[in-house]
Design a protein around this motif. Structure first.
Motif, short mmCIF file in Angstrom:
data_model
loop_
_atom_site.label_atom_id
_atom_site.label_comp_id
_atom_site.label_asym_id
_atom_site.label_seq_id
_atom_site.Cartn_x
_atom_site.Cartn_y
_atom_site.Cartn_z
N GLU A 159 0.83 -1.21 0.00
CA GLU A 159 0.00 0.00 0.00
C GLU A 159 0.87 1.26 0.00
OE1 GLU A 159 -3.74 -0.74 -0.27
OE2 GLU A 159 -3.93 0.13 1.73
N GLU A 162 2.67 1.73 -3.34
CA GLU A 162 1.72 2.21 -4.35
C GLU A 162 1.43 3.70 -4.17
OE1 GLU A 162 -2.81 1.25 -5.80
OE2 GLU A 162 -1.71 -0.33 -4.77
N LYS A 163 1.25 4.12 -2.91
CA LYS A 163 0.98 5.53 -2.60
C LYS A 163 2.14 6.42 -3.05
CE LYS A 163 -1.11 8.93 -0.31
NZ LYS A 163 -2.24 9.58 -0.92
N GLY A 165 3.98 5.85 -5.56
CA GLY A 165 4.15 5.75 -7.01
C GLY A 165 5.11 4.67 -7.46
N ASN A 166 5.52 3.81 -6.54
CA ASN A 166 6.46 2.74 -6.89
C ASN A 166 5.67 1.47 -7.21
OD1 ASN A 166 8.54 0.88 -7.10
ND2 ASN A 166 9.70 1.73 -5.40
N LYS A 167 5.18 1.39 -8.45
CA LYS A 167 4.28 0.28 -8.84
C LYS A 167 4.96 -1.09 -8.78
CE LYS A 167 0.38 2.36 -10.62
NZ LYS A 167 0.36 3.41 -11.61
N ALA A 168 6.21 -1.16 -9.24
CA ALA A 168 6.93 -2.44 -9.26
C ALA A 168 7.10 -2.98 -7.85
CB ALA A 168 8.29 -2.27 -9.93
N GLU A 169 7.46 -2.10 -6.93
CA GLU A 169 7.63 -2.49 -5.52
C GLU A 169 6.29 -2.93 -4.92
OE1 GLU A 169 10.49 -2.43 -2.12
OE2 GLU A 169 10.65 -2.51 -4.29
N ALA A 170 5.24 -2.19 -5.25
CA ALA A 170 3.90 -2.51 -4.75
C ALA A 170 3.48 -3.91 -5.22
CB ALA A 170 2.89 -1.47 -5.22
N ILE A 171 3.68 -4.21 -6.50
CA ILE A 171 3.32 -5.53 -7.04
C ILE A 171 4.11 -6.62 -6.34
CG2 ILE A 171 3.48 -6.99 -9.11
CD1 ILE A 171 2.78 -4.40 -10.72
N TYR A 174 2.55 -7.11 -2.91
CA TYR A 174 1.23 -7.75 -3.02
C TYR A 174 1.40 -9.25 -3.28
CZ TYR A 174 -1.62 -3.47 -3.05
OH TYR A 174 -2.26 -2.31 -2.70
#
Length: 201
Positions: A159, A162-163, A165-171, A174
């Motif tokens: 979360e 993602e907040k 803006g680090n989409k790769a890290e967020a995925i 998850y």
């Protein structure tokens, strides 16, 4: 007379022990139901069971009552975003803080507090989002010292990534949370709630 009093004290003690065991057993059943809650009413019912529980482990009852409110707020955010979300979030925070007061360095309680503070940003009730983010990060950091391979901790990290803006890290986080939920097969050994956060229930 003495024998009668002695017998009465045994009966009272025995029934109190049975009542205590029944309450804790009921609490355990309610914990298992957290992942199966599907409606606002389900979360309200579970919250009532935890918050009204007569148990020797009051901090656990507070912890799970807070978890039920956190999950309810998350559910409403997705399904009924115009509902008033600030109140259940704040009540969850207060209950989790009560649990933390009893269990000072409990990693699970710290994770829950991190989730609750981050949720406050998501539901847009934070007066100072940066302060909430710092608070959530602080609880997360404390949790990391005592808890490893925890799906709720991984979800919180996802979360936050993602907040920022680090989409790769967020995925990545998850996916880690999904795997950790899949491998946590024994729900009685440690908290196992939150599967609905990532859609694995």
């Amino acid at each position: 007379m003495y024998k009668l009093l002695l017998m009465l004290s045994f009966i009272v003690t025995g029934s109190l022990m049975n009542a205590q065991f029944f309450s804790d057993q009921t609490l355990q059943q309610s914990v298992l139901q957290l992942n199966n809650a599907k409606t606002e009413n389900d979360y309200d019912t579970l919250f009532s069971k935890f918050s009204e529980a007569k148990t020797s482990e009051k901090w656990q009852a507070n912890y799970y009552a807070a978890a039920a409110l956190y999950l309810k707020t998350n559910f409403l955010l997705k399904n009924s975003p115009n509902s008033p979300l600030g109140e259940p979030n704040e009540s969850a925070r207060k209950l989790a803080m009560q649990a933390l007061a009893s269990e000072k360095n409990n990693g699970e309680v710290n994770i829950l507090l991190g989730l609750i503070h981050f949720q406050k940003i998501r539901i847009k009730t934070a007066a100072d989002p940066q302060k909430e983010l710092k608070t959530a990060t602080s609880f997360m950091t404390k949790a990391e010292t005592t808890v490893k391979n925890n799906p709720r901790l991984s979800f919180l990290k996802a979360e936050m990534a993602e907040k920022q803006g680090n989409k790769a890290e967020a995925i990545k986080f998850y996916q880690k949370a999904v795997k950790e939920f899949e491998t946590s097969n024994d729900p009685s050994s440690s908290p196992n709630w939150g599967r609905q956060l990532i859609g694995t229930n």
